[in-house]
Design an enzyme around this catalytic site. Structure first.
Site, PDB file in Angstrom:
ATOM      1  N   ASP A  83     -18.339 -38.649-112.618  1.00 54.29           N
ATOM      2  CA  ASP A  83     -19.108 -39.849-112.963  1.00 54.29           C
ATOM      3  C   ASP A  83     -19.276 -40.795-111.786  1.00 54.29           C
ATOM      4  OD1 ASP A  83     -19.674 -39.265-115.633  1.00 54.29           O
ATOM      5  OD2 ASP A  83     -17.732 -40.001-116.313  1.00 54.29           O
ATOM      6  N   ARG A 139     -10.402 -41.987-127.037  1.00 51.94           N
ATOM      7  CA  ARG A 139      -9.352 -41.127-127.595  1.00 51.94           C
ATOM      8  C   ARG A 139      -8.308 -41.930-128.368  1.00 51.94           C
ATOM      9  NH1 ARG A 139     -11.932 -38.889-123.499  1.00 51.94           N
ATOM     10  NH2 ARG A 139     -11.994 -36.618-123.212  1.00 51.94           N
TER      11      ARG A 139
END
Length: 431
Positions: free
Chosen positions: A312, A19
């Site tokens: 994750d 990002r």
């Protein structure tokens, strides 16, 4: 391998690194980033942004400099954008392209090319973008952005930070207000960082659901960003230290965003000794140093509501569960079947090959632990990682917690997210 001791720092957070590059590429002026994760996935994002006009380079002091093109300023790439193994790069960049008047072709490796993109194609198509995808909505995929795009209100059908982010990023260059409704909270790095770059973004809780609104035709201002250490990368060392007798390991500067830190709470619930030191905030993100000591773990039933905050980290949690006392039950993990691999089936098979007792269900695993004894380990055939970096690293930790070791078929995918993993592991065991 011996006890894990001393102090280490794992690489920068992958989600925040992606990002930082993207938003820097859309700001006017120079954004500087320190602590950027330099794995293959993040570098694929950098290469794609360069292909669309941004100037991105690593400076002599180890920081990264990004000279952006401004929102609406992305250029037509001359060739296909190779995303390698990175689903995050692909889905978020599709969001950026969707509201620019350009076309782009996305390609990826064999693993990424099997992953579904329909969940992003649907909302971006509603905003006006056009798509020509491979059968099943997979890569290779060609998309044509829409200028102007159409603002939409989109309720996420599945908890996915990538889909949420893709729609918000498309909204940056879309006239009016684009809204994402999130029934189940997911990681909020996009919202935090967009606000930091000056976007007009608001988050409102309405009857228990997050309504995220972004006003388009934004002007992003360049920033100086320090990327915290990736909690998903720290997770492997946390579990390795918990499982290895004599370990007392400190992991510095770990990001503790509420939407990402679920694993730490789960491991503490299992009896893990994880102490948070010097809790602080860096660049809008909470961080702390973690002191982890060898602990006797016990099995638990994992609340499926916690899944988005540690999606994750389930492969490495499964390893911890395999070495705990009692049974650990997980459910609500359908999302794991469409990651870099089907992580439920892959981990069930890999742990079984290493001697664990695992039952696979439709949406989770049930694991009967060894009671603290080492796993037997593999003999003969290496376990199959399916080109999935988290499977490879999780089974490397399982090898540390085994009698005969665990052989994996391919360690090369580890470089996609954690190129220094093996070096750091050896350092921690030597200190």
């Amino acid at each position: 391998m011996g006890a894990l001791t001393g102090t280490i720092r794992v690489p920068g957070d992958k989600s925040i690194s992606h990002r930082a590059l993207m938003f820097g590429a859309l700001a006017v002026g120079e954004t500087r980033v320190s602590g950027l994760l330099e794995g293959h996935d993040v570098l694929a994002t950098a290469d794609a942004l360069r292909a669309m006009g941004a100037a991105i380079e690593k400076t002599s002091d180890g920081e990264w400099s990004i000279h952006g093109v401004g929102v609406g300023g992305l250029l037509q790439p001359d060739q296909a954008l190779d995303m390698g193994n990175s689903g995050t790069s692909t889905r978020l960049l599709m969001g950026l392209v969707a509201s620019h008047g350009i076309s782009a072709t996305f390609t990826g490796d064999a693993s990424l090319s099997g992953r579904p993109m329909g969940r992003v194609i649907d909302p971006l198509g509603q905003m006006g973008a056009g798509f020509e995808a491979s059968p099943g909505g997979t890569l290779p995929l060609m998309m044509k952005g829409s200028l102007p795009a159409v603002p939409i209100t989109y309720r996420l059908p599945v908890a996915s930070a990538q889909v949420k982010s893709a729609v918000l990023l498309a909204g940056l260059n879309t006239p009016g207000v684009t809204t994402v409704i999130e029934p189940v909270p997911t990681r909020d790095h996009t919202e935090r960082m967009l606000k930091g770059f000056g976007a007009d973004l608001s988050v409102e809780l309405v009857e228990g659901e997050r309504h995220i609104r972004i006003r388009g035709e934004a002007e992003l201002k360049p920033q100086t960003i320090t990327v915290p250490s990736d909690p998903s990368s720290a997770a492997f060392f946390i579990v390795a230290a918990l499982l290895t007798p004599g370990s007392d390991l400190t992991i510095e500067n770990v990001g503790l965003n509420d939407t990402r830190a679920g694993l730490i709470g789960m491991l503490q619930q299992m009896g893990g000794s994880i102490e948070l030191l010097d809790e602080r905030e860096i660049g809008g993100e909470p961080v702390a140093d973690l002191r982890v000591k060898h602990s006797a773990l016990k099995g638990i039933e994992v609340d499926p509501q916690i899944a988005p905050s540690m999606i994750d980290e389930f492969p490495i949690l499964f390893v911890a569960a395999a070495c705990a006392s009692g049974v650990t039950t997980t459910s609500g993990l359908e999302e794991l079947r469409v990651k870099e691999s089907d992580r439920l089936s892959a981990m069930a098979a890999a742990l079984t090959a290493a001697g664990a007792r695992v039952k696979e269900t439709g949406d989770g695993l049930i694991i009967a632990g060894t009671g603290g004894a080492p796993l037997p380990g593999t003999s003969g055939e290496p376990v199959t990682t399916h080109l999935d970096h988290r499977i490879a690293m999780s089974m490397a930790v399982a090898g540390i917690a085994s009698s005969a070791g665990v052989e994996v078929d391919d360690t090369r995918p580890i470089a996609t997210s954690f190129p220094t993993f093996e070096t750091l592991l050896a350092q921690a065991a030597r200190d």
